[in-house]
Motif scaffolding. Structure first.
Motif, PDB file in Angstrom:
ATOM      1  N   ASP A   1       0.841  -1.197   0.000  1.00 58.02           N
ATOM      2  CA  ASP A   1       0.000   0.000   0.000  1.00 58.02           C
ATOM      3  C   ASP A   1       0.880   1.252   0.000  1.00 58.02           C
ATOM      4  O   ASP A   1       1.797   1.373   0.827  1.00 58.02           O
ATOM      5  CB  ASP A   1      -0.903   0.017   1.234  1.00 58.02           C
ATOM      6  CG  ASP A   1      -1.938  -1.098   1.213  1.00 58.02           C
ATOM      7  OD1 ASP A   1      -2.205  -1.638   0.125  1.00 58.02           O
ATOM      8  OD2 ASP A   1      -2.486  -1.406   2.282  1.00 58.02           O
TER       9      ASP A   1
ATOM     10  N   VAL B   1       1.129  -7.461  -5.081  1.00 53.92           N
ATOM     11  CA  VAL B   1       1.859  -7.575  -3.819  1.00 53.92           C
ATOM     12  C   VAL B   1       3.238  -8.189  -3.976  1.00 53.92           C
ATOM     13  O   VAL B   1       3.474  -9.008  -4.857  1.00 53.92           O
ATOM     14  CB  VAL B   1       1.061  -8.370  -2.770  1.00 53.92           C
ATOM     15  CG1 VAL B   1      -0.211  -7.654  -2.407  1.00 53.92           C
ATOM     16  CG2 VAL B   1       0.776  -9.773  -3.249  1.00 53.92           C
TER      17      VAL B   1
ATOM     18  N   THR C   1      -0.257  -8.172   1.876  1.00 58.74           N
ATOM     19  CA  THR C   1      -1.533  -8.741   1.438  1.00 58.74           C
ATOM     20  C   THR C   1      -2.314  -7.783   0.553  1.00 58.74           C
ATOM     21  O   THR C   1      -3.364  -8.141   0.030  1.00 58.74           O
ATOM     22  CB  THR C   1      -2.399  -9.123   2.651  1.00 58.74           C
ATOM     23  OG1 THR C   1      -2.617  -7.961   3.452  1.00 58.74           O
ATOM     24  CG2 THR C   1      -1.710 -10.208   3.476  1.00 58.74           C
ATOM     25  N   SER C   2      -1.804  -6.570   0.392  1.00 56.86           N
ATOM     26  CA  SER C   2      -2.472  -5.575  -0.434  1.00 56.86           C
ATOM     27  C   SER C   2      -1.425  -4.669  -1.067  1.00 56.86           C
ATOM     28  O   SER C   2      -0.346  -4.458  -0.501  1.00 56.86           O
ATOM     29  CB  SER C   2      -3.440  -4.739   0.428  1.00 56.86           C
ATOM     30  OG  SER C   2      -4.007  -3.702  -0.331  1.00 56.86           O
TER      31      SER C   2
ATOM     32  N   SER D   1      -2.616  -1.526  -2.593  1.00 55.73           N
ATOM     33  CA  SER D   1      -3.516  -0.447  -3.004  1.00 55.73           C
ATOM     34  C   SER D   1      -2.742   0.851  -3.187  1.00 55.73           C
ATOM     35  O   SER D   1      -1.798   1.135  -2.451  1.00 55.73           O
ATOM     36  CB  SER D   1      -4.601  -0.226  -1.945  1.00 55.73           C
ATOM     37  OG  SER D   1      -5.402  -1.371  -1.818  1.00 55.73           O
TER      38      SER D   1
ATOM     39  N   TYR E   1      -6.834  -4.213  -5.976  1.00 57.15           N
ATOM     40  CA  TYR E   1      -7.032  -4.054  -4.533  1.00 57.15           C
ATOM     41  C   TYR E   1      -8.009  -2.906  -4.280  1.00 57.15           C
ATOM     42  O   TYR E   1      -9.039  -2.841  -4.934  1.00 57.15           O
ATOM     43  CB  TYR E   1      -5.685  -3.882  -3.819  1.00 57.15           C
ATOM     44  CG  TYR E   1      -4.696  -4.959  -4.220  1.00 57.15           C
ATOM     45  CD1 TYR E   1      -4.784  -6.246  -3.694  1.00 57.15           C
ATOM     46  CD2 TYR E   1      -3.725  -4.712  -5.183  1.00 57.15           C
ATOM     47  CE1 TYR E   1      -3.906  -7.245  -4.091  1.00 57.15           C
ATOM     48  CE2 TYR E   1      -2.846  -5.708  -5.588  1.00 57.15           C
ATOM     49  CZ  TYR E   1      -2.937  -6.971  -5.042  1.00 57.15           C
ATOM     50  OH  TYR E   1      -2.084  -7.953  -5.451  1.00 57.15           O
ATOM     51  N   ASP E   2      -7.705  -2.002  -3.364  1.00 54.59           N
ATOM     52  CA  ASP E   2      -8.605  -0.898  -3.053  1.00 54.59           C
ATOM     53  C   ASP E   2      -8.018   0.418  -3.573  1.00 54.59           C
ATOM     54  O   ASP E   2      -8.085   1.447  -2.900  1.00 54.59           O
ATOM     55  CB  ASP E   2      -8.861  -0.833  -1.541  1.00 54.59           C
ATOM     56  CG  ASP E   2      -9.950   0.171  -1.190  1.00 54.59           C
ATOM     57  OD1 ASP E   2     -10.857   0.381  -2.018  1.00 54.59           O
ATOM     58  OD2 ASP E   2      -9.867   0.769  -0.098  1.00 54.59           O
TER      59      ASP E   2
ATOM     60  N   THR F   1      -8.323  -8.967  -9.781  1.00 56.60           N
ATOM     61  CA  THR F   1      -7.631  -9.617  -8.679  1.00 56.60           C
ATOM     62  C   THR F   1      -6.343 -10.219  -9.210  1.00 56.60           C
ATOM     63  O   THR F   1      -6.194 -10.442 -10.417  1.00 56.60           O
ATOM     64  CB  THR F   1      -8.496 -10.735  -8.080  1.00 56.60           C
ATOM     65  OG1 THR F   1      -8.641 -11.759  -9.052  1.00 56.60           O
ATOM     66  CG2 THR F   1      -9.857 -10.214  -7.653  1.00 56.60           C
TER      67      THR F   1
END
Length: 144
Positions: A37, A59, A64-65, A67, A90-91, A135
């Motif tokens: 992130d 990643v 795990t993300s 973003s 992701y976000d 994803t």
């Protein structure tokens, strides 16, 4: 497209509030890979040719993300890409893509989710400028 090399910049946790300007990339896998992130990144005034992705978030290590929040990409020309000019998952949100041109052979759809795309174009009918919301499993389905 010939075989491409490694990631040039891999940004991980803590790589925030950065401005990248004036680089040219040739024969690389990824110009900018977000592996964790990150936030408030500006990428502008660049050219690339023969890349897999110009920007990709996937990643790295135990993260795990990956973003991206507050990404600005402007005045970029990518000539020759095989996967995408910009791929965000992701976000990722609060993204501005302005005056980005891609010419490549990637097939897919151009879509957006909390992404503003202004004055950008894909020169090739099958080119994708931005893939948003895939994803990691969806991306690996497309790998050779």
């Amino acid at each position: 497209m010939t075989q491409v090399g490694n990631d040039v910049f891999r940004l991980l946790s803590g790589a925030n509030n950065l401005n990248f300007e004036g680089f040219d990339f040739h024969n690389v896998q990824t110009g900018f890979r977000f592996g964790a992130d990150v936030r408030n990144i500006t990428i502008q005034n660049m050219e690339a040719d023969n890349v897999r992705w110009f920007i990709n978030d996937i990643v790295s290590g135990t993260n795990t993300s990956a973003s991206v929040s507050g990404l600005t990409v402007r005045d970029v020309v990518v000539d020759g890409f095989s996967r995408g000019v910009i791929t965000l998952r992701y976000d990722s949100h609060d993204v501005l893509i302005e005056r980005v041109v891609g010419d490549g052979t990637h097939t897919g759809t151009c879509c957006s989710k909390r992404v503003s795309i202004m004055w950008s174009a894909a020169r090739s009918a099958i080119a994708t400028i931005v893939d948003v919301g895939l994803t990691p499993v969806d991306v690996t389905k497309h790998e050779p």
